[in-house]
Each structure stands twice: as C-alpha cells, then as structure tokens.
Write a protein that holds these residues in place. Sequence first.
Motif, PDB file in Angstrom:
ATOM      1  N   VAL A  44      97.826   9.597 -16.018  1.00  0.00           N
ATOM      2  CA  VAL A  44      96.959   8.632 -16.673  1.00  0.00           C
ATOM      3  C   VAL A  44      95.644   8.615 -15.895  1.00  0.00           C
ATOM      4  O   VAL A  44      95.637   8.411 -14.686  1.00  0.00           O
ATOM      5  N   PRO A  45      94.518   8.866 -16.573  1.00  0.00           N
ATOM      6  CA  PRO A  45      93.244   8.940 -15.856  1.00  0.00           C
ATOM      7  C   PRO A  45      92.781   7.590 -15.331  1.00  0.00           C
ATOM      8  O   PRO A  45      93.128   6.542 -15.872  1.00  0.00           O
ATOM      9  N   ASP A  46      91.980   7.668 -14.311  1.00  0.00           N
ATOM     10  CA  ASP A  46      91.393   6.480 -13.711  1.00  0.00           C
ATOM     11  C   ASP A  46      89.986   6.320 -14.276  1.00  0.00           C
ATOM     12  O   ASP A  46      89.100   7.116 -13.988  1.00  0.00           O
ATOM     13  N   LYS A 101      98.585   3.538 -22.696  1.00  0.00           N
ATOM     14  CA  LYS A 101      98.349   4.929 -22.302  1.00  0.00           C
ATOM     15  C   LYS A 101      98.447   5.920 -23.458  1.00  0.00           C
ATOM     16  O   LYS A 101      97.765   6.929 -23.454  1.00  0.00           O
ATOM     17  N   ASP A 102      99.250   5.629 -24.475  1.00  0.00           N
ATOM     18  CA  ASP A 102      99.357   6.589 -25.579  1.00  0.00           C
ATOM     19  C   ASP A 102      98.086   6.648 -26.435  1.00  0.00           C
ATOM     20  O   ASP A 102      97.892   7.601 -27.182  1.00  0.00           O
ATOM     21  N   SER A 103      97.208   5.670 -26.306  1.00  0.00           N
ATOM     22  CA  SER A 103      95.958   5.700 -27.069  1.00  0.00           C
ATOM     23  C   SER A 103      94.788   6.260 -26.252  1.00  0.00           C
ATOM     24  O   SER A 103      93.706   6.471 -26.793  1.00  0.00           O
ATOM     25  N   ILE A 104      95.010   6.532 -24.977  1.00  0.00           N
ATOM     26  CA  ILE A 104      93.914   6.978 -24.099  1.00  0.00           C
ATOM     27  C   ILE A 104      93.299   8.314 -24.533  1.00  0.00           C
ATOM     28  O   ILE A 104      92.070   8.413 -24.588  1.00  0.00           O
ATOM     29  N   PRO A 105      94.073   9.342 -24.878  1.00  0.00           N
ATOM     30  CA  PRO A 105      93.422  10.605 -25.264  1.00  0.00           C
ATOM     31  C   PRO A 105      92.481  10.449 -26.464  1.00  0.00           C
ATOM     32  O   PRO A 105      91.357  10.959 -26.441  1.00  0.00           O
ATOM     33  N   ALA A 106      92.911   9.735 -27.493  1.00  0.00           N
ATOM     34  CA  ALA A 106      92.049   9.542 -28.663  1.00  0.00           C
ATOM     35  C   ALA A 106      90.827   8.700 -28.312  1.00  0.00           C
ATOM     36  O   ALA A 106      89.715   8.989 -28.770  1.00  0.00           O
ATOM     37  N   MET A 107      91.017   7.680 -27.502  1.00  0.00           N
ATOM     38  CA  MET A 107      89.882   6.851 -27.087  1.00  0.00           C
ATOM     39  C   MET A 107      88.905   7.661 -26.231  1.00  0.00           C
ATOM     40  O   MET A 107      87.694   7.503 -26.358  1.00  0.00           O
ATOM     41  N   HIS A 108      89.442   8.523 -25.380  1.00  0.00           N
ATOM     42  CA  HIS A 108      88.595   9.410 -24.565  1.00  0.00           C
ATOM     43  C   HIS A 108      87.732  10.271 -25.491  1.00  0.00           C
ATOM     44  O   HIS A 108      86.522  10.393 -25.290  1.00  0.00           O
ATOM     45  N   ASN A 109      88.351  10.845 -26.515  1.00  0.00           N
ATOM     46  CA  ASN A 109      87.604  11.685 -27.449  1.00  0.00           C
ATOM     47  C   ASN A 109      86.548  10.886 -28.210  1.00  0.00           C
ATOM     48  O   ASN A 109      85.475  11.409 -28.517  1.00  0.00           O
ATOM     49  N   THR A 142     103.168  12.099 -17.551  1.00  0.00           N
ATOM     50  CA  THR A 142     104.396  12.196 -16.787  1.00  0.00           C
ATOM     51  C   THR A 142     104.434  11.189 -15.636  1.00  0.00           C
ATOM     52  O   THR A 142     105.463  10.974 -15.035  1.00  0.00           O
ATOM     53  N   CYS A 143     103.296  10.597 -15.332  1.00  0.00           N
ATOM     54  CA  CYS A 143     103.190   9.691 -14.191  1.00  0.00           C
ATOM     55  C   CYS A 143     102.553   8.388 -14.629  1.00  0.00           C
ATOM     56  O   CYS A 143     101.770   8.364 -15.559  1.00  0.00           O
ATOM     57  N   GLU A 144     102.860   7.352 -13.941  1.00  0.00           N
ATOM     58  CA  GLU A 144     102.174   6.068 -14.117  1.00  0.00           C
ATOM     59  C   GLU A 144     101.109   5.978 -13.048  1.00  0.00           C
ATOM     60  O   GLU A 144     101.376   6.262 -11.893  1.00  0.00           O
ATOM     61  N   ASN A 145      99.928   5.594 -13.420  1.00  0.00           N
ATOM     62  CA  ASN A 145      98.845   5.396 -12.439  1.00  0.00           C
ATOM     63  C   ASN A 145      98.466   3.955 -12.417  1.00  0.00           C
ATOM     64  O   ASN A 145      98.480   3.243 -13.286  1.00  0.00           O
TER      65      ASN A 145
END
Length: 109
Positions: free
Chosen positions: A19-21, A64-72, A106-109
């Motif tokens: 999960v990105p910071d 976290k499951d919405s982070i990739p789409a929000m990043h885009n 795969t990890c929790e941040n």
Amino acid sequence: RKMDEDLRAAKTAMKAGNVPDYSFVHNSIKTAEPTKKHIIGDPVFASFTDIYLNSIKAIKEAPKDSIPAMHNNIIMNCIMCHKSYCTGPITRIKKLRINPDKVSFTCEN
C-alpha cells in the motif's frame, strides 16, 4: 519534480504489492514559480491545483482496494492540467499510471 518522484514511488509500491504512502505534501503547487508566467492568478489553474490537493487528501483515507483507480484519477488530472498549460511532461506523466487489475496488496502499511 517532487510530485513526479512521489507519484512514481507510489506506483512502485503498488507494483510490489505494498500500500503506497501518500503522506507527501505538495502544497507548494499553489505558490511555486511557474515556467509560464501567465499561469499566475489563473482561476482555472487554481482549480486544477485544488483538485490535485483534494485528491491526494482523499487517497490517504481511501480503502486500499480503491487506491489504484484513485491513483490513476490523480494522474489523469495531472495530464488534463498539463494539456492546458505545459504539454512537455505529458509522456512522462502517462507512465505514472498503473493497471489496477495487476495490483494485489500483500502487505498492510
């Protein structure tokens, strides 16, 4: 450059399953000296900066499951702004997008 570095690090983290910071702060986008001086005081540019900063704030609190789409979405907003004001870095910005289907945290941040 700092925005590019931070968003590139976020993409790299996602590709690695982390999960990105998004704790970075880019508030200077509102006060930085632009390359093209006509941007200073432009209300449309100010709107783009508000959208960017609000998007960063929202992604910090997102599931976290919405982070990739929000990043885009953040990247797409960067592209839209650059299409209006400074087209030079668009090719580089496009490379910051990530395929959400290939992200598995795969990890929790």
